[in-house]
Design an enzyme around this catalytic site. Structure first.
Site, short mmCIF file in Angstrom:
data_model
loop_
_atom_site.label_atom_id
_atom_site.label_comp_id
_atom_site.label_asym_id
_atom_site.label_seq_id
_atom_site.Cartn_x
_atom_site.Cartn_y
_atom_site.Cartn_z
N GLU A 61 0.72 -1.09 -0.10
CA GLU A 61 0.00 0.14 -0.03
C GLU A 61 0.88 1.27 0.11
O GLU A 61 0.55 2.23 -0.69
CB GLU A 61 -0.94 -0.07 1.04
CG GLU A 61 -2.21 -1.08 0.86
CD GLU A 61 -1.86 -2.46 1.32
OE1 GLU A 61 -0.59 -2.59 1.64
OE2 GLU A 61 -2.63 -3.31 1.50
N HIS A 130 -11.09 -3.93 10.39
CA HIS A 130 -11.78 -3.65 9.03
C HIS A 130 -13.01 -2.88 8.91
O HIS A 130 -13.62 -2.79 8.09
CB HIS A 130 -12.30 -4.89 8.56
CG HIS A 130 -11.15 -5.93 7.82
ND1 HIS A 130 -9.86 -6.02 8.26
CD2 HIS A 130 -11.40 -6.60 6.60
CE1 HIS A 130 -9.31 -6.71 7.51
NE2 HIS A 130 -10.05 -7.24 6.49
#
Lengths: 353, 324
Positions: A61, A130
């Site tokens: 990322e 999440h």
């Protein structure tokens, strides 16, 4: 009647139109071309535009954010997608140190037209890593722009504006909005960054909300209407730049403010709105503002705990009644609670995300 | 003079130019007018010069915190660099960046930023942009021996290989990250180039204090990269003479020995190049004196330009945060 699309279909259409219009635009992200296509929002685009313009990527990322930035410096207009906000934290260095500051630290010699889509999770046991809502982090940083669309119309228009903008833009998409349906015009259109929207008018109370909480605020406004209270609901849409004027105008009219932002209270975006109003419209406030936010703990996975984690319309109604000093109708509120699914966006959803 | 001799003189001229600029910064830093951190590259000039000798103006270079040499070797404007150190409006970043944020787009110097390894993926992204737009451009990224300790470096190597991007990774191994020697940071006996080789990348190692050796390696590497051979990783051994940040020597601190410094100083890249040119008759001592005088005039003029330039106006504080 105008054509209706789901939220994710509106995203896909925006991306499709931008890819078709501008050869500099390209998409990348983990799973962008996979069979699920970022919850449907990128499905079929690689088939149309090829594997360079719609590319999957390594699980890197931070590096890939830097690569997006570098390509933007060399003329491209990347759209990077993260399936969860939480994954983007690996890339804070590139987003905050590099993308946000590049233009300023080089005296305006260059700008970084990068769009970074991030999806906010919620429910179905997604738990602590999440489902975070970190809009305040991004909105804190000069040099970034931050938008949180709520409707299919807005997500398409804001995404197109973001891709055409010459600055780094963070687009926060709430997973629970993905299947909502709304009217969406065909073709290119823009919703300008930096404009809030009054989505329901009212004289008694202002509810400023972000993203999914706008829907909860609208439900709350309906419940309040049954009590004879007219709530005005403002969808912030753009956190940076922020349309302070729309919020202040409303509060000057109603004298009462509730901010509904599904993120932590402390140093959160709701605090920024409260501060804005206190600094600029204090004399119009009839009571202290209130915040409807998340409890000060990470999101638990178990539905038994998560049910009390996320605020809903009834919580907004309860705050509104307390703010206005009325008793409310508890029956109405509990009826509303039982009709709202607690860990899925709608009753048809059977998981997982 | 043969083209080869001319090329060798060009290398020397640029080595000496960077050395003299850096020495002048060091001399004048105590005047407290350059009010920003500086990371001098004295002792390491040959890598910047030897690599950039094979780049065209359209090729890109990016760098990290110790970037003066890379900026100058790529053709960055000297006046704008010195003015940036002085925080002036005429600086290459309008006074917003200082020594750690040099840029000269007209020279293909795309930018330098001081977060270790952070500019590596940005360079790879620039190369991705070149491929997507079918440009023949090569991008070079300079970094130090600590950068391969950061994930961003490996993420960049991986992706550059995956897409066979036209990037040359140039690692200047000066043995120290601030005061921390290699021995506390990386396993003994593992060359940095072997990390890139582990990714599957072609690598070269060389003497970073010999500009001719650097130049020969860089020429071959850049040719291969330009011909579509995919990315390349070069590791050059070198040594920073002065303190990590600032104008002084710091061997008295005890993190490295005076003897080690003296050993490296014997291998001064500028002196070695000069001696060879004198020995081979490519340069005479009169030529050398002439070059020194020319450079002194240029550098004096650059510092005068910087000092005489205006500071940015206070009301410009909020400019350049966003593109219009």
């Amino acid at each position: 009647m105008m054509r209706e699309l789901k939220f994710y279909e509106a995203i896909r259409e925006a991306l499709d139109l931008c890819l078709a219009k501008d050869p500099r635009v390209y998409l990348m992200g983990l799973g962008v071309p996979d069979p699920k296509g970022i919850f449907g929002s990128t499905l079929g685009l690689q088939q149309r535009y090829g594997s360079w313009r719609v590319m999957d990527m390594p699980t890197s990322e931070n590096g890939m954010t830097g690569i997006a930035i570098g390509s933007a410096l060399n003329g491209m207009r990347p759209v990077l997608s993260h399936q969860r906000v939480d994954f983007s934290l690996l890339a804070m260095e590139q987003m905050v140190n590099q993308a946000a500051k590049w233009r300023y630290m080089f005296g305006g010699r260059h700008s970084v037209p990068v769009v970074i889509r991030m999806i906010i999770g919620r429910g179905w046991g997604q738990g602590p890593q999440h489902s975070q809502s970190l809009q305040a982090w991004f909105a804190h940083i000069p040099g970034l722009k931050v938008v949180m669309p709520t409707t299919p119309y807005d997500v398409k228009g804001l995404l197109i504006s973001s891709i055409e903008d010459d600055n780094p833009v963070i687009v926060l998409e709430h997973r629970w909005l993905y299947t909502i349906v709304g009217e969406v015009p065909e073709g290119l259109y823009r919703v300008p960054l930096g404009q809030a929207k009054v989505v329901r008018g009212g004289q008694d109370l202002t509810i400023v909300a972000t993203s999914y909480m706008v829907l909860e605020a609208l439900r709350a406004a309906e419940l309040l209407a049954e009590q004879g209270i007219a709530a005005e609901v403002i969808d912030v849409r753009s956190l940076r730049p922020l349309d302070g004027r729309a919020i202040l105008e409303s509060v000057c009219k109603t004298g009462h403010l509730i901010v509904a932002d599904a993120a932590w209270t402390t140093c959160g975006f709701a605090a920024e709105i409260v501060a804005l109003v206190c600094e600029h419209a204090f004399e119009h406030l009839k009571r202290p503002p209130r915040r409807v936010t998340l409890p000060d703990c990470p999101c638990p996975s178990s539905a038994a705990l998560a049910n009390d984690y996320y605020p809903r319309s009834v919580h907004i109604v309860a705050e509104a009644n307390a703010l206005l000093g009325v008793s409310g109708k508890p029956g109405l509120a509990s009826e509303a609670v039982s009709s709202v699914p607690l860990d899925v966006p709608d009753l048809n959803f059977t998981g997982p995300f | 003079m043969t083209p080869e001799a001319q090329r060798m003189r060009w290398l020397y001229y640029n080595l000496l130019r960077i050395r003299m600029v850096e020495e002048t910064i060091a001399q004048r830093y105590a005047q407290q007018e350059m009010r920003c951190p500086i990371h001098l590259c004295i002792g390491q000039e040959a890598i910047a010069v030897g690599v950039c000798a094979h780049l065209a103006r359209e090729d890109y270079v990016l760098s990290g915190h110790r970037s003066h040499g890379h900026y100058l070797a790529k053709g960055g404007d000297l006046n704008a660099m010195v003015a940036e150190l002085y925080g002036k409006a005429t600086g290459c970043a309008g006074g917003r960046g200082g020594s750690m944020h040099l840029i000269d787009l007209s020279a293909g110097f795309l930018g330098a930023t001081p977060i270790v390894a952070a500019s590596i993926p940005i360079a790879v992204g620039a190369a991705l942009g070149s491929v997507m737009q079918k440009e023949p451009r090569v991008t070079v990224i300079f970094f130090g021996d600590a950068a391969p300790e950061a994930g961003a470096c490996h993420e960049s190597l991986n992706f550059a290989l995956l897409k066979r991007l036209p990037v040359v990774f140039v690692c200047e191994n000066n043995l120290y990250s601030v005061y921390s020697p290699m021995s506390v940071r990386q396993p003994e006996g593992r060359p940095l180039a072997s990390l890139a080789a582990g990714h599957g990348m072609a690598t070269y190692r060389g003497d970073g204090n010999d500009v001719f050796s650097v130049s020969a390696i860089a020429q071959e590497a850049i040719r291969q990269v330009r011909d579509g051979g995919g990315p390349m990783f070069l590791e050059f051994m070198t040594y920073r003479w002065r303190e990590h940040c600032g104008p002084y020597y710091d061997n008295d601190l005890g993190y490295r020995s005076e003897q080690e410094f003296q050993d490296w100083k014997q291998r001064c890249p500028v002196a070695r190049c000069r001696e060879r040119l004198l020995r081979e008759g490519i340069l005479t001592s009169q030529d050398h004196e002439e070059i020194v005088r020319t450079l002194e005039r240029e550098i004096d003029a650059a510092f005068r330009f910087a000092k005489e330039s205006l500071f940015p106006e206070a009301q410009e504080l909020l400019e350049h945060v966003y593109a219009p």
